[in-house]
Design an enzyme around this catalytic site. Structure first.
Site, PDB file in Angstrom:
ATOM      1  N   GLY A  43      39.362  -9.544  22.998  1.00 46.04           N
ATOM      2  CA  GLY A  43      40.772  -9.903  22.803  1.00 46.04           C
ATOM      3  C   GLY A  43      40.960 -11.319  22.274  1.00 46.04           C
ATOM      4  O   GLY A  43      42.049 -11.884  22.359  1.00 46.04           O
ATOM      5  N   THR A  45      41.153 -12.516  19.283  1.00 45.19           N
ATOM      6  CA  THR A  45      42.138 -12.656  18.203  1.00 45.19           C
ATOM      7  C   THR A  45      43.546 -12.769  18.789  1.00 45.19           C
ATOM      8  O   THR A  45      44.342 -13.619  18.384  1.00 45.19           O
ATOM      9  CB  THR A  45      42.058 -11.422  17.268  1.00 45.19           C
ATOM     10  N   HIS A 104      32.443 -18.413  21.438  1.00 46.88           N
ATOM     11  CA  HIS A 104      31.954 -17.268  22.209  1.00 46.88           C
ATOM     12  C   HIS A 104      30.750 -17.684  23.057  1.00 46.88           C
ATOM     13  O   HIS A 104      30.102 -16.838  23.676  1.00 46.88           O
ATOM     14  CB  HIS A 104      31.523 -16.128  21.274  1.00 46.88           C
ATOM     15  N   SER A 134      34.999  -0.842  21.223  1.00 51.63           N
ATOM     16  CA  SER A 134      35.621  -1.742  20.249  1.00 51.63           C
ATOM     17  C   SER A 134      34.553  -2.391  19.369  1.00 51.63           C
ATOM     18  O   SER A 134      34.716  -2.482  18.144  1.00 51.63           O
ATOM     19  CB  SER A 134      36.423  -2.809  20.999  1.00 51.63           C
ATOM     20  N   TYR A 193      42.212  -8.702  29.382  1.00 48.36           N
ATOM     21  CA  TYR A 193      42.928  -8.002  28.306  1.00 48.36           C
ATOM     22  C   TYR A 193      43.901  -6.983  28.910  1.00 48.36           C
ATOM     23  O   TYR A 193      45.039  -6.842  28.466  1.00 48.36           O
ATOM     24  CB  TYR A 193      41.895  -7.306  27.408  1.00 48.36           C
ATOM     25  N   ARG A 259      42.669  -3.004  15.512  1.00 49.11           N
ATOM     26  CA  ARG A 259      42.442  -1.555  15.507  1.00 49.11           C
ATOM     27  C   ARG A 259      43.505  -0.906  16.374  1.00 49.11           C
ATOM     28  O   ARG A 259      44.673  -0.954  16.059  1.00 49.11           O
ATOM     29  CB  ARG A 259      41.010  -1.255  15.980  1.00 49.11           C
ATOM     30  N   LYS A 260      43.090  -0.325  17.490  1.00 49.04           N
ATOM     31  CA  LYS A 260      44.014   0.447  18.315  1.00 49.04           C
ATOM     32  C   LYS A 260      44.652  -0.388  19.424  1.00 49.04           C
ATOM     33  O   LYS A 260      45.816  -0.212  19.752  1.00 49.04           O
ATOM     34  CB  LYS A 260      43.208   1.579  18.957  1.00 49.04           C
TER      35      LYS A 260
HETATM   36  P1  PAP Z   1      36.295 -10.772  18.327  1.00 46.41           P
HETATM   37  O1  PAP Z   1      35.638 -10.971  19.651  1.00 46.41           O
HETATM   38  O2  PAP Z   1      35.372 -10.202  17.328  1.00 46.41           O
HETATM   39  O3  PAP Z   1      37.061 -11.951  17.892  1.00 46.41           O
HETATM   40  P2  PAP Z   1      38.540  -9.527  19.488  1.00 46.41           P
HETATM   41  O4  PAP Z   1      39.749 -10.033  18.855  1.00 46.41           O
HETATM   42  O5  PAP Z   1      38.099 -10.178  20.752  1.00 46.41           O
HETATM   43  O6  PAP Z   1      37.351  -9.569  18.501  1.00 46.41           O
HETATM   44  O7  PAP Z   1      38.730  -7.976  19.840  1.00 46.41           O
HETATM   45  C1  PAP Z   1      39.340  -7.108  18.989  1.00 46.41           C
HETATM   46  C2  PAP Z   1      40.122  -6.145  19.852  1.00 46.41           C
HETATM   47  O8  PAP Z   1      41.387  -6.750  20.140  1.00 46.41           O
HETATM   48  C3  PAP Z   1      40.383  -4.866  19.127  1.00 46.41           C
HETATM   49  O9  PAP Z   1      40.465  -3.848  20.118  1.00 46.41           O
HETATM   50  P3  PAP Z   1      40.219  -2.280  19.819  1.00 46.41           P
HETATM   51  O10 PAP Z   1      38.971  -2.177  19.005  1.00 46.41           O
HETATM   52  O11 PAP Z   1      40.075  -1.665  21.173  1.00 46.41           O
HETATM   53  O12 PAP Z   1      41.426  -1.800  19.125  1.00 46.41           O
HETATM   54  C4  PAP Z   1      41.741  -5.141  18.503  1.00 46.41           C
HETATM   55  O13 PAP Z   1      42.460  -3.997  18.141  1.00 46.41           O
HETATM   56  C5  PAP Z   1      42.416  -5.898  19.631  1.00 46.41           C
HETATM   57  N1  PAP Z   1      43.515  -6.763  19.173  1.00 46.41           N
HETATM   58  C6  PAP Z   1      43.536  -7.602  18.120  1.00 46.41           C
HETATM   59  N2  PAP Z   1      44.734  -8.197  18.025  1.00 46.41           N
HETATM   60  C7  PAP Z   1      45.483  -7.746  19.050  1.00 46.41           C
HETATM   61  C8  PAP Z   1      46.814  -8.006  19.493  1.00 46.41           C
HETATM   62  N3  PAP Z   1      47.601  -8.841  18.855  1.00 46.41           N
HETATM   63  N4  PAP Z   1      47.243  -7.351  20.574  1.00 46.41           N
HETATM   64  C9  PAP Z   1      46.457  -6.479  21.260  1.00 46.41           C
HETATM   65  N5  PAP Z   1      45.193  -6.214  20.893  1.00 46.41           N
HETATM   66  C10 PAP Z   1      44.702  -6.832  19.806  1.00 46.41           C
END
Ligand code: PAP
Length: 296
Positions: A43, A45, A104, A134, A193, A259-260
Protein backbone atom coordinates in the site's frame (compact mmCIF):
# COMPACT_ATOMS: atom_id res chain seq x y z
CA UNK A 1 30.90 7.50 5.93
CA UNK A 2 32.73 7.41 2.58
CA UNK A 3 31.85 4.55 0.27
CA UNK A 4 34.14 3.36 -2.48
CA UNK A 5 32.52 1.81 -5.50
CA UNK A 6 35.14 -0.94 -5.68
CA UNK A 7 34.49 -2.01 -2.10
CA UNK A 8 30.75 -1.92 -2.72
CA UNK A 9 31.14 -4.07 -5.84
CA UNK A 10 33.26 -6.55 -3.90
CA UNK A 11 30.73 -6.70 -1.07
CA UNK A 12 27.82 -7.25 -3.45
CA UNK A 13 29.76 -9.93 -5.35
CA UNK A 14 30.37 -11.79 -2.08
CA UNK A 15 26.69 -11.88 -0.99
CA UNK A 16 24.53 -15.02 -1.33
CA UNK A 17 22.17 -14.69 -4.30
CA UNK A 18 18.90 -16.19 -5.47
CA UNK A 19 17.41 -15.93 -8.91
CA UNK A 20 14.56 -13.45 -8.76
CA UNK A 21 11.40 -13.16 -10.77
CA UNK A 22 12.88 -10.28 -12.67
CA UNK A 23 16.61 -10.56 -13.29
CA UNK A 24 19.31 -10.23 -12.22
CA UNK A 25 18.86 -11.57 -8.66
CA UNK A 26 18.18 -10.97 -4.99
CA UNK A 27 21.16 -10.56 -2.63
CA UNK A 28 21.05 -11.66 1.00
CA UNK A 29 22.36 -8.85 3.24
CA UNK A 30 21.88 -8.65 7.01
CA UNK A 31 19.31 -11.49 6.75
CA UNK A 32 17.08 -9.70 4.22
CA UNK A 33 16.78 -10.23 0.46
CA UNK A 34 17.53 -7.06 -1.46
CA UNK A 35 15.97 -6.62 -4.89
CA UNK A 36 16.34 -4.27 -7.82
CA UNK A 37 12.65 -3.31 -7.90
CA UNK A 38 10.30 -1.63 -5.43
CA UNK A 39 8.16 -4.51 -4.38
CA UNK A 40 6.54 -5.01 -0.99
CA UNK A 41 2.99 -4.31 -2.38
CA UNK A 42 1.58 -3.33 0.95
CA UNK A 43 0.00 0.00 0.00
CA UNK A 44 3.04 2.25 -0.36
CA UNK A 45 1.57 4.15 -3.31
CA UNK A 46 -1.60 4.95 -1.37
CA UNK A 47 0.32 5.94 1.75
CA UNK A 48 2.57 8.26 -0.26
CA UNK A 49 -0.42 10.03 -1.82
CA UNK A 50 -2.08 10.44 1.59
CA UNK A 51 0.99 11.64 3.51
CA UNK A 52 1.94 14.07 0.73
CA UNK A 53 -1.59 15.49 0.76
CA UNK A 54 -1.82 15.71 4.56
CA UNK A 55 1.52 17.44 5.00
CA UNK A 56 1.01 19.84 2.09
CA UNK A 57 -2.67 20.57 2.63
CA UNK A 58 -2.07 24.30 3.20
CA UNK A 59 -0.31 24.59 -0.17
CA UNK A 60 -2.47 22.39 -2.34
CA UNK A 61 -6.11 21.44 -2.67
CA UNK A 62 -7.82 18.79 -4.84
CA UNK A 63 -7.88 21.08 -7.88
CA UNK A 64 -4.18 21.98 -7.88
CA UNK A 65 -2.53 19.03 -6.16
CA UNK A 66 0.65 17.78 -7.89
CA UNK A 67 -0.95 14.32 -7.65
CA UNK A 68 -2.95 15.28 -10.74
CA UNK A 69 0.21 15.34 -12.84
CA UNK A 70 2.69 13.10 -10.98
CA UNK A 71 2.62 9.55 -9.70
CA UNK A 72 2.86 9.40 -5.86
CA UNK A 73 6.26 7.69 -6.20
CA UNK A 74 7.62 10.79 -7.93
CA UNK A 75 6.37 13.11 -5.20
CA UNK A 76 7.75 10.96 -2.38
CA UNK A 77 10.95 9.47 -3.79
CA UNK A 78 12.50 6.20 -2.70
CA UNK A 79 15.85 6.61 -0.97
CA UNK A 80 17.25 3.41 -2.45
CA UNK A 81 15.72 3.35 -5.94
CA UNK A 82 15.72 7.05 -6.76
CA UNK A 83 17.58 9.40 -4.45
CA UNK A 84 20.74 7.47 -3.64
CA UNK A 85 20.61 5.05 -6.56
CA UNK A 86 23.01 7.02 -8.75
CA UNK A 87 24.22 9.67 -6.36
CA UNK A 88 25.99 9.00 -3.06
CA UNK A 89 25.28 12.55 -1.87
CA UNK A 90 22.03 13.92 -3.24
CA UNK A 91 21.26 17.51 -2.29
CA UNK A 92 18.40 17.22 0.18
CA UNK A 93 18.01 21.02 0.20
CA UNK A 94 16.36 20.59 -3.19
CA UNK A 95 13.35 19.19 -1.36
CA UNK A 96 10.88 21.53 0.32
CA UNK A 97 10.32 21.01 4.07
CA UNK A 98 8.87 19.03 5.64
CA UNK A 99 10.72 16.46 3.56
CA UNK A 100 9.02 13.16 2.87
CA UNK A 101 11.02 10.23 1.58
CA UNK A 102 10.23 6.57 1.33
CA UNK A 103 12.08 3.32 1.69
CA UNK A 104 11.39 -0.37 1.62
CA UNK A 105 14.45 -1.09 3.78
CA UNK A 106 13.88 -3.23 6.87
CA UNK A 107 14.02 -1.25 10.13
CA UNK A 108 17.22 -2.98 11.22
CA UNK A 109 18.93 -1.80 8.02
CA UNK A 110 18.02 1.88 8.36
CA UNK A 111 20.99 4.16 8.96
CA UNK A 112 21.64 4.94 12.62
CA UNK A 113 21.22 8.65 11.86
CA UNK A 114 17.61 8.00 10.90
CA UNK A 115 16.93 6.06 14.05
CA UNK A 116 18.52 8.66 16.31
CA UNK A 117 17.20 11.80 14.60
CA UNK A 118 13.73 13.27 14.99
CA UNK A 119 12.71 11.80 11.65
CA UNK A 120 9.40 9.98 11.92
CA UNK A 121 8.51 6.75 10.19
CA UNK A 122 5.09 5.71 8.89
CA UNK A 123 4.92 2.05 7.93
CA UNK A 124 2.13 0.40 6.00
CA UNK A 125 1.57 -3.33 6.30
CA UNK A 126 -0.76 -5.63 4.42
CA UNK A 127 -1.99 -9.14 5.12
CA UNK A 128 0.39 -11.65 3.49
CA UNK A 129 -2.38 -13.49 1.58
CA UNK A 130 -3.30 -10.40 -0.43
CA UNK A 131 0.32 -9.25 -0.62
CA UNK A 132 1.49 -12.40 -2.35
CA UNK A 133 -1.32 -12.06 -4.91
CA UNK A 134 -0.66 -8.35 -5.42
CA UNK A 135 3.07 -8.88 -5.96
CA UNK A 136 2.38 -11.69 -8.44
CA UNK A 137 0.21 -9.35 -10.51
CA UNK A 138 2.79 -6.59 -10.26
CA UNK A 139 5.55 -8.81 -11.58
CA UNK A 140 3.29 -10.18 -14.26
CA UNK A 141 2.77 -6.68 -15.59
CA UNK A 142 6.49 -5.97 -15.42
CA UNK A 143 7.58 -9.11 -17.25
CA UNK A 144 4.93 -8.49 -19.88
CA UNK A 145 6.32 -5.02 -20.54
CA UNK A 146 9.84 -6.50 -20.73
CA UNK A 147 8.79 -9.47 -22.86
CA UNK A 148 10.11 -11.95 -20.30
CA UNK A 149 8.58 -15.33 -19.44
CA UNK A 150 5.84 -15.24 -16.81
CA UNK A 151 6.08 -17.14 -13.56
CA UNK A 152 3.18 -19.16 -12.22
CA UNK A 153 1.42 -18.21 -9.01
CA UNK A 154 2.62 -21.53 -7.54
CA UNK A 155 6.28 -20.67 -8.18
CA UNK A 156 5.87 -17.15 -6.88
CA UNK A 157 4.03 -18.39 -3.81
CA UNK A 158 6.75 -20.90 -2.99
CA UNK A 159 9.57 -18.35 -3.00
CA UNK A 160 7.39 -15.92 -1.00
CA UNK A 161 6.86 -18.60 1.66
CA UNK A 162 10.60 -19.31 1.71
CA UNK A 163 11.08 -15.64 2.53
CA UNK A 164 12.94 -15.07 -0.74
CA UNK A 165 11.18 -11.98 -1.96
CA UNK A 166 12.19 -8.34 -2.32
CA UNK A 167 13.09 -7.06 1.17
CA UNK A 168 11.87 -10.36 2.55
CA UNK A 169 11.34 -12.38 4.55
CA UNK A 170 8.07 -10.45 4.50
CA UNK A 171 7.17 -11.34 8.11
CA UNK A 172 10.56 -10.29 9.52
CA UNK A 173 10.26 -6.97 7.71
CA UNK A 174 6.79 -6.36 9.12
CA UNK A 175 7.56 -7.55 12.65
CA UNK A 176 10.67 -5.33 12.71
CA UNK A 177 8.58 -2.18 12.24
CA UNK A 178 5.74 -3.50 14.40
CA UNK A 179 8.06 -3.96 17.38
CA UNK A 180 9.57 -0.52 16.91
CA UNK A 181 6.11 1.04 16.75
CA UNK A 182 5.22 -0.56 20.10
CA UNK A 183 8.47 0.52 21.68
CA UNK A 184 8.59 4.02 20.18
CA UNK A 185 5.05 5.06 19.23
CA UNK A 186 6.14 8.67 18.65
CA UNK A 187 8.80 7.55 16.21
CA UNK A 188 7.07 4.80 14.25
CA UNK A 189 3.41 4.72 13.23
CA UNK A 190 2.30 1.27 12.09
CA UNK A 191 -0.67 1.23 9.73
CA UNK A 192 -2.55 -1.65 8.15
CA UNK A 193 -3.89 -1.52 4.59
CA UNK A 194 -7.04 -3.26 5.84
CA UNK A 195 -7.72 -0.45 8.35
CA UNK A 196 -7.34 2.16 5.61
CA UNK A 197 -9.84 0.27 3.49
CA UNK A 198 -12.26 0.14 6.42
CA UNK A 199 -12.08 3.81 7.41
CA UNK A 200 -9.57 5.87 5.50
CA UNK A 201 -10.68 9.18 7.01
CA UNK A 202 -9.92 7.92 10.54
CA UNK A 203 -6.46 6.84 9.38
CA UNK A 204 -5.86 10.19 7.66
CA UNK A 205 -6.59 11.92 10.96
CA UNK A 206 -4.29 9.52 12.78
CA UNK A 207 -1.43 10.29 10.39
CA UNK A 208 -2.03 14.04 10.72
CA UNK A 209 -1.86 13.77 14.53
CA UNK A 210 1.27 11.64 14.33
CA UNK A 211 3.17 14.15 12.19
CA UNK A 212 2.09 16.98 14.48
CA UNK A 213 -0.39 18.53 12.05
CA UNK A 214 -3.81 17.60 13.45
CA UNK A 215 -6.89 18.86 11.63
CA UNK A 216 -8.26 22.06 13.11
CA UNK A 217 -11.93 22.48 14.01
CA UNK A 218 -12.35 24.58 10.88
CA UNK A 219 -10.81 21.82 8.77
CA UNK A 220 -13.06 19.28 10.46
CA UNK A 221 -16.09 21.36 9.51
CA UNK A 222 -14.89 21.78 5.95
CA UNK A 223 -14.29 18.04 5.64
CA UNK A 224 -10.63 18.40 4.63
CA UNK A 225 -9.72 14.87 5.73
CA UNK A 226 -12.60 13.48 3.63
CA UNK A 227 -11.40 15.54 0.68
CA UNK A 228 -7.87 14.15 1.00
CA UNK A 229 -9.22 10.61 1.22
CA UNK A 230 -11.23 11.16 -1.94
CA UNK A 231 -8.33 12.75 -3.87
CA UNK A 232 -6.11 9.77 -2.98
CA UNK A 233 -8.69 7.07 -3.67
CA UNK A 234 -7.75 4.26 -6.02
CA UNK A 235 -10.60 5.23 -8.32
CA UNK A 236 -9.37 8.82 -8.64
CA UNK A 237 -5.65 8.09 -8.97
CA UNK A 238 -6.14 5.20 -11.38
CA UNK A 239 -8.15 7.41 -13.69
CA UNK A 240 -5.52 10.12 -14.08
CA UNK A 241 -3.69 10.30 -17.39
CA UNK A 242 -0.29 10.26 -15.64
CA UNK A 243 -1.16 6.96 -13.98
CA UNK A 244 -2.66 5.42 -17.10
CA UNK A 245 0.23 6.10 -19.45
CA UNK A 246 3.23 7.46 -17.49
CA UNK A 247 6.37 5.74 -16.17
CA UNK A 248 8.01 6.78 -12.92
CA UNK A 249 11.16 4.76 -13.54
CA UNK A 250 12.30 3.16 -16.82
CA UNK A 251 10.22 0.00 -17.36
CA UNK A 252 7.83 0.86 -14.54
CA UNK A 253 4.45 1.59 -15.98
CA UNK A 254 2.56 3.77 -13.50
CA UNK A 255 -0.58 1.80 -14.16
CA UNK A 256 0.96 -1.36 -12.65
CA UNK A 257 0.68 0.34 -9.23
CA UNK A 258 -3.10 0.54 -9.41
CA UNK A 259 -5.03 -2.69 -9.65
CA UNK A 260 -8.02 -3.89 -7.64
CA UNK A 261 -7.23 -2.70 -4.14
CA UNK A 262 -9.53 -5.18 -2.44
CA UNK A 263 -9.00 -6.98 0.83
CA UNK A 264 -9.66 -10.70 0.33
CA UNK A 265 -8.83 -10.89 -3.38
CA UNK A 266 -6.61 -13.88 -2.50
CA UNK A 267 -9.70 -16.15 -2.52
CA UNK A 268 -9.60 -15.90 -6.30
CA UNK A 269 -5.99 -17.08 -6.62
CA UNK A 270 -4.81 -19.24 -3.72
CA UNK A 271 -5.72 -22.90 -3.25
CA UNK A 272 -6.79 -24.16 0.21
CA UNK A 273 -3.36 -25.77 0.87
CA UNK A 274 -1.64 -22.49 -0.07
CA UNK A 275 -3.89 -20.57 2.30
CA UNK A 276 -3.26 -23.07 5.10
CA UNK A 277 0.49 -22.82 4.52
CA UNK A 278 0.56 -19.03 4.68
CA UNK A 279 -1.77 -18.92 7.68
CA UNK A 280 0.63 -21.29 9.47
CA UNK A 281 3.51 -18.93 8.72
CA UNK A 282 1.50 -15.95 9.98
CA UNK A 283 0.75 -17.80 13.19
CA UNK A 284 4.36 -18.79 13.72
CA UNK A 285 6.08 -15.62 12.66
CA UNK A 286 3.67 -12.78 13.42
CA UNK A 287 1.04 -13.80 15.97
CA UNK A 288 3.57 -14.33 18.81
CA UNK A 289 4.30 -10.58 18.58
CA UNK A 290 0.60 -9.70 18.76
CA UNK A 291 0.49 -8.89 15.06
CA UNK A 292 -2.75 -10.03 13.43
CA UNK A 293 -4.38 -9.10 10.11
CA UNK A 294 -7.91 -9.03 8.82
CA UNK A 295 -7.91 -11.10 5.66
CA UNK A 296 -11.39 -10.47 4.30
P1 PAP B 1 4.81 -1.01 -4.08
O1 PAP B 1 5.17 -1.68 -2.80
O2 PAP B 1 5.35 -1.72 -5.26
O3 PAP B 1 5.05 0.44 -4.05
P2 PAP B 1 2.11 -0.76 -3.33
O4 PAP B 1 1.63 0.56 -3.70
O5 PAP B 1 2.60 -0.95 -1.94
O6 PAP B 1 3.23 -1.22 -4.29
O7 PAP B 1 0.93 -1.83 -3.53
C1 PAP B 1 0.09 -1.80 -4.60
C2 PAP B 1 -1.27 -2.22 -4.09
O8 PAP B 1 -1.91 -1.05 -3.56
C3 PAP B 1 -2.12 -2.74 -5.20
O9 PAP B 1 -3.00 -3.69 -4.62
P3 PAP B 1 -3.73 -4.87 -5.45
O10 PAP B 1 -2.69 -5.51 -6.30
O11 PAP B 1 -4.27 -5.78 -4.40
O12 PAP B 1 -4.81 -4.22 -6.22
C4 PAP B 1 -2.86 -1.48 -5.63
O13 PAP B 1 -4.04 -1.72 -6.34
C5 PAP B 1 -3.12 -0.84 -4.29
N1 PAP B 1 -3.33 0.62 -4.37
C6 PAP B 1 -2.62 1.52 -5.07
N2 PAP B 1 -3.14 2.75 -4.90
C7 PAP B 1 -4.19 2.62 -4.07
C8 PAP B 1 -5.12 3.54 -3.51
N3 PAP B 1 -5.07 4.83 -3.78
N4 PAP B 1 -6.06 3.05 -2.70
C9 PAP B 1 -6.14 1.73 -2.39
N5 PAP B 1 -5.28 0.83 -2.88
C10 PAP B 1 -4.31 1.25 -3.71
Amino acid sequence: MEYHQEEMDELIASLPKEKAFLAPSLCLYQNFWFPVTPQPKTGTTWLKALVFSIVNRHRFNPSNTPLLASNPHELVPFLEFTLYANNAKPNLDDFPKPRIFSTHLPYSCLPESMKRSNCQVIYISHNPLDTVVSSWHFFKSLVQSENQPERSMEEHFETFCQGITGFGPFWDHTVGYWNESLEKPHKVLFLKYEDLKEDVVAQVKKVAEFVGLPFSLGEEKEGVAQEIAETCSLRKLKDLEVNKTGKFMPNFENRSYFRKGEVGDWVNYLSPPMVACLRRIMEEKMSPFGLEFKTC
